[in-house]
Design a protein around this motif. Structure first.
Motif, PDB file in Angstrom:
ATOM      1  N   GLU A   1      -2.481 -12.847  34.627  1.00 35.24           N
ATOM      2  CA  GLU A   1      -1.175 -12.732  35.288  1.00 35.24           C
ATOM      3  C   GLU A   1      -1.364 -12.035  36.625  1.00 35.24           C
ATOM      4  N   ILE A   2      -0.744 -12.572  37.665  1.00 33.78           N
ATOM      5  CA  ILE A   2      -0.852 -12.024  39.009  1.00 33.78           C
ATOM      6  C   ILE A   2       0.447 -11.290  39.357  1.00 33.78           C
ATOM      7  N   VAL A   3       0.333  -9.996  39.640  1.00 34.56           N
ATOM      8  CA  VAL A   3       1.503  -9.210  40.050  1.00 34.56           C
ATOM      9  C   VAL A   3       1.163  -8.595  41.408  1.00 34.56           C
ATOM     10  N   SER A   4       1.692  -9.194  42.478  1.00 34.80           N
ATOM     11  CA  SER A   4       1.364  -8.745  43.831  1.00 34.80           C
ATOM     12  C   SER A   4       2.309  -7.643  44.289  1.00 34.80           C
TER      13      SER A   4
ATOM     14  N   LYS B   1      -4.066  -4.859  46.578  1.00 35.34           N
ATOM     15  CA  LYS B   1      -2.606  -4.862  46.639  1.00 35.34           C
ATOM     16  C   LYS B   1      -1.988  -5.749  45.555  1.00 35.34           C
ATOM     17  N   SER B   2      -2.641  -5.810  44.416  1.00 37.90           N
ATOM     18  CA  SER B   2      -2.092  -6.592  43.309  1.00 37.90           C
ATOM     19  C   SER B   2      -2.632  -6.057  41.988  1.00 37.90           C
ATOM     20  N   LYS B   3      -1.937  -6.425  40.931  1.00 37.92           N
ATOM     21  CA  LYS B   3      -2.436  -6.186  39.580  1.00 37.92           C
ATOM     22  C   LYS B   3      -2.805  -7.534  38.983  1.00 37.92           C
TER      23      LYS B   3
ATOM     24  N   ALA C   1      -2.774 -12.464  30.207  1.00 34.58           N
ATOM     25  CA  ALA C   1      -1.447 -12.430  30.820  1.00 34.58           C
ATOM     26  C   ALA C   1      -0.370 -12.079  29.795  1.00 34.58           C
ATOM     27  N   ARG C   2       0.686 -11.423  30.275  1.00 33.08           N
ATOM     28  CA  ARG C   2       1.819 -11.050  29.424  1.00 33.08           C
ATOM     29  C   ARG C   2       2.819 -12.206  29.382  1.00 33.08           C
ATOM     30  N   ILE C   3       2.423 -13.281  28.728  1.00 33.94           N
ATOM     31  CA  ILE C   3       3.278 -14.466  28.627  1.00 33.94           C
ATOM     32  C   ILE C   3       3.462 -14.810  27.149  1.00 33.94           C
TER      33      ILE C   3
END
Length: 324
Positions: A221-224, A238-240, A245-247
């Motif tokens: 999972e990409i969390v920018s 600058k991202s997690k 992934a939390r899906i």
């Protein structure tokens, strides 16, 4: 007898330094008891082999050999770690095909196809793969901002057609921001695409050939922290990147099925990492990377580690697959 492996890195695009980092990671993780590994720097001005002291030995482009201690050295296989041209777009792979030298990537046509975002989208959409609404422009085309907004809406993304690592990509929130963003994209490529903004969870899915089978790796999972997954988010912390992934289970099953389908539609082999955004439970395809980052902190190695595959195993498998 140990095989001679050329790890090609560098390239002709903005991604040269990222590629060198990836290539050095591959070099440091290949088993020296199994392989004679050589770093090969591919630049517009020179093709050279680098030794441990950074001495350079010129590559003979007739057969991709070089002279070491008065002996001509040839390679059994090439490990492709070039992001962008001429590695990820297939150019140098066509040359390897001509001189009958094996390599770790997909065939040159598949690499050229997947490096071209427009052509990739056209290919996968024909098989029912969902993707964002898009408009294509070539440098010199008339730009009608009202028509662009009518079709893709705001905000929208402006991307170079043939580029990686988010170079040249902008997110335009207003009509006034579109033209400057187009100019930024044209600095990377003479072809661009403008896409509608998809508001949902973004994930990255690694699909590789591993031990003779097509394997979908654990999903990231990409969390920018930035407005989108840009260069800073990818390479400057600058991202997690959350693996797994939390899906939901439904989302996981759907995106795994789609990612594997895309890999097969495009006749891929070797490494790939494709990006998707979920709209509710439906994964929308963004793009595919066929020479993804290979540093310890890169997404594909993270996914391999989650699957219980070490970097040494990941790289060795790519070489042994190519040699077969």
């Amino acid at each position: 007898m140990k095989k001679n492996i050329a790890i090609i890195m560098g390239g002709y695009s903005s991604e040269v330094n990222i590629s060198i980092k990836s290539g050095n990671v591959v070099y440091n993780h290949l088993d020296s008891h199994k392989y004679n590994s050589f770093r090969v720097l591919i630049l517009k001005e020179k093709w050279v082999v680098l030794d441990a002291e950074e001495n350079e030995y010129l590559i003979d482009k007739n057969d991709f050999s070089f002279i070491l201690n008065n002996k001509r050295m040839v390679f059994d296989c090439v490990f492709n770690a070039i992001h962008g041209a001429p590695g990820e777009n297939g150019q140098i792979l066509a040359y390897f095909n001509l001189i009958n030298l094996k390599h770790t990537s997909a065939p040159f046509y598949q690499m050229a196809l997947t490096f071209n975002k427009r052509d990739t989208l056209s290919a996968v959409k024909a098989y029912g793969i969902k993707a964002a609404t898009s408009i294509y422009l070539n440098k010199g085309d008339e730009i009608n901002l009202d028509k662009i907004i009518d079709k893709v809406g705001l905000p929208c993304f402006i991307k170079p057609n043939n580029a990686g690592s988010s170079y040249g990509i902008s997110k335009a929130h207003t009509k006034e921001a579109i033209l400057p963003a187009i100019e930024v994209a044209y600095k990377e490529d003479s072809e661009i695409l403008i896409e509608s903004f998809l508001d949902g969870t973004e994930v990255s899915v690694g699909v590789i050939q591993y031990k003779g089978e097509t394997k979908v790796l654990p999903i990231t999972e990409i969390v920018s922290e930035n407005d989108f997954f840009d260069y800073e988010a990818k390479y400057e912390g600058k991202s997690k990147e959350i693996t797994p992934a939390r899906i939901t289970k439904t989302q996981q099953e759907k995106v795994e099925k789609v990612a594997k389908k895309v890999y097969n539609i495009l006749n891929m082999s070797g490494f790939s990492r494709s990006e998707y955004i979920f709209i509710k439970d439906e994964p929308y395809f963004l793009e595919i990377n066929t020479v993804p980052g290979l540093t310890e902190k890169s997404i594909l190695p993270q996914q391999a580690q989650e699957a219980g595959i070490t970097l040494s195993q990941l790289f060795e498998n790519a070489i042994e697959t190519a040699l077969k």
